[in-house]
Each structure stands twice: as structure tokens, then as C-alpha cells.
Design an enzyme around this catalytic site. Structure first.
Site, PDB file in Angstrom:
ATOM      1  N   GLU A  97      -5.367  -8.448  -0.335  1.00  0.00           N
ATOM      2  CA  GLU A  97      -6.082  -8.154   0.922  1.00  0.00           C
ATOM      3  C   GLU A  97      -7.550  -7.947   0.577  1.00  0.00           C
ATOM      4  O   GLU A  97      -7.880  -7.030  -0.190  1.00  0.00           O
ATOM      5  CB  GLU A  97      -5.541  -6.909   1.617  1.00  0.00           C
ATOM      6  N   GLU A 124       0.819  -1.224   0.000  1.00  0.00           N
ATOM      7  CA  GLU A 124       0.000   0.000   0.000  1.00  0.00           C
ATOM      8  C   GLU A 124       0.853   1.274   0.000  1.00  0.00           C
ATOM      9  O   GLU A 124       0.654   2.163   0.826  1.00  0.00           O
ATOM     10  CB  GLU A 124      -0.958  -0.006   1.200  1.00  0.00           C
TER      11      GLU A 124
HETATM   12  O1  AHR Z   1      -5.028  -5.885   7.090  1.00  0.00           O
HETATM   13  C1  AHR Z   1      -4.931  -4.745   7.882  1.00  0.00           C
HETATM   14  C2  AHR Z   1      -4.257  -3.593   7.170  1.00  0.00           C
HETATM   15  O2  AHR Z   1      -5.078  -3.147   6.132  1.00  0.00           O
HETATM   16  C3  AHR Z   1      -2.950  -3.910   6.481  1.00  0.00           C
HETATM   17  O3  AHR Z   1      -1.866  -3.839   7.345  1.00  0.00           O
HETATM   18  C4  AHR Z   1      -2.860  -2.863   5.424  1.00  0.00           C
HETATM   19  O4  AHR Z   1      -2.158  -3.302   4.291  1.00  0.00           O
HETATM   20  C5  AHR Z   1      -4.303  -2.529   5.116  1.00  0.00           C
HETATM   21  O5  AHR Z   1      -4.520  -1.166   5.134  1.00  0.00           O
END
Ligand code: AHR
Length: 496
Positions: free
Chosen positions: A291, A172
Site C-alpha cells: 500500500e 495491518e
Molecule cells: O487503503 C485504505 C486503507 O489504508 C486500507 O484499508 C488499510 O490497509 C490502510 O490503513
């Protein structure tokens, strides 16, 4: 009310990559410590790995688990987590304002993966460290020996290389919250440098470039375009992230979330085709949706400088599980675009499993992943769905059914995954399979209930759990069943 689903085995979008059933484990809250790793606990083995958690996770048959972050990775030095455990430094973790004891690191993670029959997917720090550190981690993990870091791994007890095949180039990096946050152009330079060094050491590895953090970002797609135009020849995947939210407590709206997930994947398919076009490239780059989950109820990410704090321990209800099923439906339907997807995360932190010292709780979102991982095999069929719509709040009219389907030529099995988004309307569904015949012994599993907010708890752990459903086969060889409102129905049948 009646709906129909037509399937044709020749009408598919390609093979489903099993890596879309992967997970994500971050050094965050109680995910690692007290989650997978709990030395001294009677439920842990001699390596300190929780056996109850492992047994539950094995049911999900995750092919890969991404590690060690997430936001954590962007200020993490992997060297802190290797070598004799009692000599490893205790560090502050800036991402989650927690204390990181470093008693679990790369070697423990790979050992856990091998024990679990899971492949490691390793993220490198491109926030506060650089391409050289990333390459040294590849050296540590994948080179046989005879060089500094490969020898260090051997001295640390792993004579054979860890053989990590899949690597994420940071996390990110378009997010202002990220340590080392930078512009797309700056990231592209870093990512390309790292990619070339890493692949220079091990040309067999595959790389994921950081895409944007989500559709809500100003950088959505434009960041990805810049990065891909620079790094197209250096990477195999670009990452996508999404956490679905129901802040307005509008279940009808929330249950149409799949409409949005489809849009994102179509956006990426368009972008990837565009960049491939302007580069006049024969190469394909795919999406690693590394994610995804529902996450909005427990956003408190401040560990107050403690060890293994209770952070992001989201409680998952029925509607959340049905949204997760729609993520999976969308990944299956876009099998030609998405090759990897990681449920974020696997234990305690926004997870299907919660632990306490003497036990474990299965949450609602566990079951969709279990069903799809077991049944979505082979080719992703393109179902033709005809059925009613419903009023999905500000999303307008949305199809009541969200459907994906698979056909596995190896076993002659077809599976159909049907989410009925309606809060109150059961639907009679007819599934026709061209001119094919199915064995009348059809297997139907259902996850449903009357209250979208119902959830499992330590006191009542079985409120949300799968039940058997039923289907019949008529004289024309069509499958007939009723799909309950607010439910996921998974239909599996053998072709004669
Ligand atoms: O999964 C929790 C967080 O969400 C992670 O660390 C990040 O990559 C995202 O913003």
C-alpha cells in the site's frame, strides 16, 4: 543551474521486478461497486465490468492487483462472496461502516483479472477468521477438484483452478483499528499456522507477512523483526505501507518526501539482513510495499451504513503526482529489496481514476505509474547525481533532483526518471553514459506545471497531462536537457 547524472551499465542493483507496478482494490467506498463493477451501466460489459475503467487501467499494465483489502479483509468471510449472486448475504462492513452486497467476490475478481491480464494477489482474513479459513480459500482457488471447496468453485462456474500465486497473510495487524488487532507474537503464531496450511495445499504459492502499518507506528520495525524471526522460513515477503501527507501545506517540504521513502527502504534492507544473519539463513525475504500513495485530504471513512458510499475520493494535484514519482524512483533504486509494490488504490478510492455513471476522470497520479510501468525495464542502474540542493523546510537541505534509471539489455534501451523538486528552478542536466553512444532520437516526456496545487477536474480534465520534451546528444555522446521545476522528466534513449 547545472546538474549531472552519470550512468554505468555495469553499476546496477539488479533487475527491476515488474510487480512493483501493481495496484490494490478494496471493498471500500466506490472502488469495487461503481468503480470496476457496475452492472447495468451502458459502459459495462456483460460481466458488469466497466470498460472505460478497464481501458484506462490497461495503460498502467499492472502485473498484480491486491484484493479484497485492506481493513475490509479483517472482518470478511470469502464464502459470502461466492455462489449464486442472488443468494449471497448482504453484510455490514465494520471497517468502513458500509453495506456490503457481496455481488462481487473472489470469482468475479479473478474473472476481472483474467480479462485485464492481471494476476490476482489475494489477502486472507487473519483478524476475525483463522488459518483453516485461509487454507479453505486456497483450496477453493487453487485445487483442481474432488474436495469440498474445489468442487464448490467448479459448481460456481470455474472448472479450472484460479491459480492464485500471491497471498497476503492479513492486513495491518499491528493497527488498533484493525479487526482482530493483536501483538506481533500473537500474529506470528497465526501467520505461521496459516502459511503452513496454505502451502501444504499448494506449495507453489508465495506469501506476504504483515509488516507494520507505517513508520509513524510505535511498532515500526520491531513488529517486523518479531514476525520475521518467527516466520522467516514460511514467507517470501514482508509488507510495508506508507501514505504521504502534506498537512502543513508546505510544498517544499512535501516535495522532498523521497528522502523519507528511501529511509524506510534502507531500514527494511537493514532489518532483513539482520534477521537473515541471526537465522544464519541462505534464504532472502523481500519487501512487498503493498500500500503506497499520497492520502490526507479525504480521510472520512464512515460510510453511514450505505452501499458504495463516496469515501476517500481524494483529489490529486501536481505535487502529489511528483511524490508518487518519488515512491517509484525509490522502488526502482531499491530493486534488490522491493519486489512488489501496490498503488493504493486503483479506482475512486485514493485512486488515479474517478468514475461517474457516464464517464471517467484521469487524475495527476495516473501518469507517473504509466511512465514507469512502460519505461523502467531491465536493470536498475545506480545513477551518480551531482547537483544543487534546496531548502525543504524542516527536512533541511534536500537534493533538488530525485533520480532513478534503468537499462534493458533486451531492447538496449536506457530510461532516466528525473524529479525536479524545486518550485521555481529549472535545471540544465547532462547525462553521461560511460563511453556508450546513444541514438540522437531521444524520447522525453514531461509532467509539470506552475502551480503545485493544480489538478484535473470534471470541468477541466486536462490541466495535468504529459507533454513532450526534448534533449540533444553532444559530440561526446552526452544527453543534454533542461528539466523543468516542479516536474517529472522521463528520458528514454536507444543505445547504439
Ligand atoms: O487503503 C485504505 C486503507 O489504508 C486500507 O484499508 C488499510 O490497509 C490502510 O490503513
Amino acid at each position: 543551474m547545472v546538474a549531472s547524472i552519470r550512468l554505468d551499465l555495469d553499476h546496477h542493483v539488479g533487475e527491476i521486478d515488474r510487480r512493483i507496478f501493481s495496484g490494490f482494490l478494496e471493498h471500500l467506498g466506490r472502488a469495487v461497486y461503481e468503480g470496476v463493477f457496475d452492472p447495468g451501466n451502458p459502459l459495462s460489459n456483460s460481466d458488469g465490468f466497466r470498460t472505460d475503467v478497464a481501458a484506462a487501467l490497461r495503460k498502467l499494465a499492472m502485473p498484480y492487483v491486491r484484493y479484497p483489502g485492506g481493513n475490509f479483509v479483517s472482518n470478511y468471510d470469502w464464502r459470502d462472496g461466492v455462489g449464486p449472486q442472488d443468494q449471497r448475504p448482504v453484510r455490514p462492513d465494520f471497517a468502513w461502516r458500509s453495506i456490503e452486497p457481496n455481488t462481487f467476490g473472489v470469482d468475479e475478481f479473478v474473472r476481472w483479472c483474467r480479462w485485464m491480464d492481471i494476476e490476482p494477489m489475494m489477502a486472507v482474513n487473519l483478524g476475525t477468521l483463522g488459518s483453516r479459513d485461509a487454507a479453505e480459500l486456497v483450496e477453493y482457488c487453487n485445487l483442481p477438484g474432488g474436495t469440498h471447496y474445489a468442487n464448490a468453485r467448479r459448481e460456481n462456474g470455474s472448472a479450472d483452478p484460479h491459480g492464485v500465486k500471491l497471498w497476503c497473510l492479513g492486513n495491518e495487524m499491528d493497527g488498533p483499528w484493525q479487526a482482530g488487532h493483536c501483538s506481533a507474537g500473537e500474529y506470528a503464531v497465526k501467520a505461521q499456522q496459516a502459511a503452513r496450511l496454505m502451502k501444504g495445499l499448494d506449495p507453489t504459492i508465495e506469501l506476504v507477512a504483515c509488516g507494520t502499518s507505517g513508520r509513524y507506528m510505535d511498532t515500526y520495525l520491531e513488529w517486523d523483526r518479531v514476525v520475521l524471526e518467527s516466520c522467516w522460513d514460511d514467507v517470501e515477503y514482508v509488507s510495508a505501507h506508507r501514505y504521504s501527507r502534506n498537512y502543513d501545506d508546505d510544498s517544499a517540504w512535501f516535495l522532498a518526501e523521497g528522502v523519507e521513502i528511501d529511509r524506510i527502504l534502507k531500514d527494511y534492507a537493514g532489518l532483513l539482513a539482520y534477521v537473515r544473519g541471526v537465522k544464519k539463513s541462505d534464504k532472502r525475504v523481500y519487501v512487498a510495499f503493498d500500500e503506497w500513495n499520497v492520502w490526507y485530504k479525504d480521510r472520512q471513512g464512515d460510510g453511514a451504513w450505505s452501499r458504495a458510499p463516496h469515501l476517500l475520493e481524494e483529489v490529486y494535484n501536481l505535487e502529489d503526482a511528483l511524490v508518487c514519482a518519488q515512491f517509484l524512483n525509490s522502488f526502482v533504486r531499491h530493486a534488490d529489496t522491493v519486489k512488489i509494490a501496490c498503488l493504493a488504490q486503483i479506482v475512486n478510492v485514493i485512486a488515479p481514476i474517478l468514475t461517474k455513471p457516464d464517464g471517467m476522470l484521469i487524475q495527476s497520479i495516473f501518469y507517473p505509474l504509466q511512465f514507469y510501468s512502460e519505461h523502467a525495464r531491465g536493470f536498475s542502474l545506480s545513477p551518480i547525481v551531482e547537483g544543487p540542493t534546496y531548502e525543504a523546510g524542516s527536512r533541511g537541505e534536500a537534493p533538488m533532483l530525485d533520480v532513478s534509471a534503468s537499462h534493458d539489455p533486451a531492447t538496449h534501451k536506457i530510461s532516466v526518471f528525473i524529479v525536479n523538486r524545486s518550485l521555481q528552478q529549472d535545471l540544465d542536466v547532462r547525462i553521461s553514459l560511460d563511453s556508450l553512444r546513444v541514438d540522437p532520437r531521444v524520447n522525453v516526456t514531461v509532467l509539470t506545471g506552475h502551480d503545485p496545487k493544480s489538478h484535473n477536474s470534471w470541468e477541466r480534465p486536462d490541466v495535468i497531462r504529459p507533454a513532450s520534451g526534448s534533449a540533444t546528444v553532444n559530440a561526446d555522446g552526452e544527453l543534454l536537457l533542461t528539466v523543468p521545476s516542479l516536474g517529472l522528466s522521463v528520458v528514454s534513449a536507444q543505445l547504439n
